[in-house]
Design an enzyme around this catalytic site. Structure first.
Site, short mmCIF file in Angstrom:
data_model
loop_
_atom_site.label_atom_id
_atom_site.label_comp_id
_atom_site.label_asym_id
_atom_site.label_seq_id
_atom_site.Cartn_x
_atom_site.Cartn_y
_atom_site.Cartn_z
N TYR A 1 0.85 -1.27 0.17
CA TYR A 1 -0.12 0.01 0.05
C TYR A 1 0.78 1.26 0.00
O TYR A 1 0.65 2.43 -0.76
CB TYR A 1 -0.88 0.17 1.31
CG TYR A 1 -1.72 1.20 1.65
CD1 TYR A 1 -2.87 1.44 0.60
CD2 TYR A 1 -1.18 1.95 2.61
CE1 TYR A 1 -3.50 2.89 1.08
CE2 TYR A 1 -2.14 3.20 2.66
CZ TYR A 1 -3.23 3.49 2.05
OH TYR A 1 -3.91 4.49 2.32
N LYS B 1 1.27 4.09 -3.08
CA LYS B 1 1.07 5.46 -2.73
C LYS B 1 2.20 6.28 -3.18
O LYS B 1 2.25 7.21 -3.73
CB LYS B 1 0.60 5.59 -1.46
CG LYS B 1 -0.88 5.01 -1.00
CD LYS B 1 -1.92 6.07 -1.56
CE LYS B 1 -3.38 5.78 -1.24
NZ LYS B 1 -4.31 6.33 -1.76
#
Lengths: 320, 320
Positions: free
Chosen positions: B146, B150
């Site tokens: 994640y 990002k």
């Protein structure tokens, strides 16, 4: 050891292939096969093991899968659209530098064997609002599309490594000088051409002043580092698989004086000093001072002085 | 002002839509239309301007183009696969968090109007071998997929802004606490549930010890910051469009005592302390101490103490 060099037709890919051909070994084991791929078919190299060459477009995932179909222990992913071109052709840069890199990472992952993957990133990933001295923990803050695409790919390389999909090693290359051969579209091109061309009797243009500082590594030491990158144990690399390679900070004027000491006054007189705003707009955003502590601790190497870079060019690369 | 909220069905998207509905204005101008899109159609909100809702899968570039077809002055891109799920479903995380974000950036670019694009990144982009105190120039070094996805999207958002394709503002959100509603799959879920559930009379499990430090922001202040992000002038943002939002560092034990001071002993007694290695493996890699100098200078806000977070939950979000 099965080696695949993607971007095998470029200057580094060609020189790396020749070096591996001379060594015949990597990481203590004999090389059994080397595949060299590029968007145009790479020129042949001599080696004591079979070498295949092929045209591969890394934006085509199936083509990358086909390239790796015979298996790969060590993959060198050197393919890129360089800074000047990625700035002018944004979409092409995204497709090759980011999407193409993801294709390479995914194809390596699909092997299921956690191959070593050596990725050439760049100090163009640094810039802007960061301290002048770059440490291993300094933020990537690229000021070019090339740098942004490389930085994005780095984030993924480390994550693919953490997941065990591949064993990534991402090297932020200093500006390579003196690059042999023809000029490319990199904004940093003059940092080689103002030495390479005069050392071969031709004029060259310097678009920045003598006080421009930058961070350099010779092709010889760069290739040594690409081989070291395949030999460093995974457990020594830690949580971040990407880091700045060692280099040296030099001012353009000091480099010119190093050329004078090694090769005399004649080549120095062939440099024409003509400021160029479009090149300055790119290269003045690049950082010049680094503390490459992690890479030095891992055993990566650098030149002792810019005289080294001049001598290595005369020994390795001058066209006679 | 035409507003589009992508990920409009999530907690932040819903709360932001309600806040904009109450304000009717943003950046000194009346809101003329708000489009809310999510993978499932978002629930309605009240507003003095037309609000459309639609199901949009951001992995489908044509669907994102269709969403923006009426034009957009401000695009909120809040859609993401959260940390726990992106760790378990790597490919889904790549598709939504990176490729989906690129689709949003490309669709915004295709408008040709340089819309403002507010992107929610996360402190999960930090971790590993970096100093304990995070400065604005500290390297992103994510330890989760994640975070890596990002971080990669951030690099592109800044570059798309530099190129003038869009006017990006990427906010690294602290862990939002106290999140209302149902638990999601984020590894940070307990940092809200151990307050939200007991304050509503239910038991909750704390998988870390009372000395676990982390970096927090309340939903109320987060929504204020999302609105500020659309109002900060582009020229104030500088060369890096992504930065950490303000927050506060608290230890879990201190937060529990803050709940005791605001709401008494009863909710505190509903917390069960049960260490969980799989959650600890993720959250212990996150950084807890930040100096969000850039965001504070730009006028972004934070809570005064964790009592604020408790009180805001009781005022804004408790289910009665």
């Amino acid at each position: 050891m099965r080696i695949v060099i993607i971007g095998g037709g470029g200057m580094l890919g060609r020189t790396l292939a020749r070096a591996l051909g001379r060594r015949g070994m990597i990481d203590g084991q004999a090389i059994s096969h080397m595949a060299r791929a590029d968007i145009v078919g790479p020129a042949p190299v001599e080696a004591p093991f079979p070498v295949s060459t092929q045209r591969t477009d890394i934006t085509d995932r199936a083509a990358v899968d086909a390239l790796l179909a015979g298996g790969a222990d060590i993959i060198y992913h050197l393919a890129a659209i360089v800074s000047g071109q990625a700035e002018a052709e944004f979409d092409l840069g995204m497709q090759i530098n980011l999407m193409g890199s993801i294709n390479v990472f995914e194809a390596a992952r699909a092997l299921g064997t956690t191959p070593k993957l050596i990725f050439t990133s760049s100090i163009a990933t640094y810039g802007g609002e960061i301290p002048e001295m770059i440490e291993d923990w300094t933020a990537l803050n690229p000021q070019t599309s090339y740098g942004a695409q490389k930085a994005a790919a780095e984030m993924l390389l480390t994550d693919y490594s953490r997941k065990g999909f591949l064993d990534g090693r991402g090297l932020r290359l200093p500006t390579i000088s003196i690059r042999p051969g023809q000029p490319n579209k990199a904004a940093s091109g003059f940092m080689s051409s103002i030495f390479r061309e005069p050392l071969q009797g031709r004029e060259a243009i310097c678009p920045v002043g003598p006080d421009y500082p930058h961070w350099y590594l010779s092709p010889r030491r760069c290739i040594e580092n690409l081989i070291i990158a395949a030999e460093v144990p995974a457990e020594a690399l830690g949580q971040n698989r990407c880091f700045a390679l060692p280099g040296r900070t030099h001012l353009i004027g000091d480099m010119v004086e190093a050329m004078r000491r090694v090769a005399g006054d004649a080549p120095v007189a062939l440099i024409r000093w003509e400021p160029d705003r479009s090149i300055q707009n790119i290269v003045l955003g690049w950082k010049a001072r680094f503390n490459p502590a992690k890479a030095l601790a891992l055993g990566f190497v650098r030149d002792d002085s810019f005289e080294d870079n001049i001598r290595f060019f005369l020994e390795d690369d001058i066209e006679r």
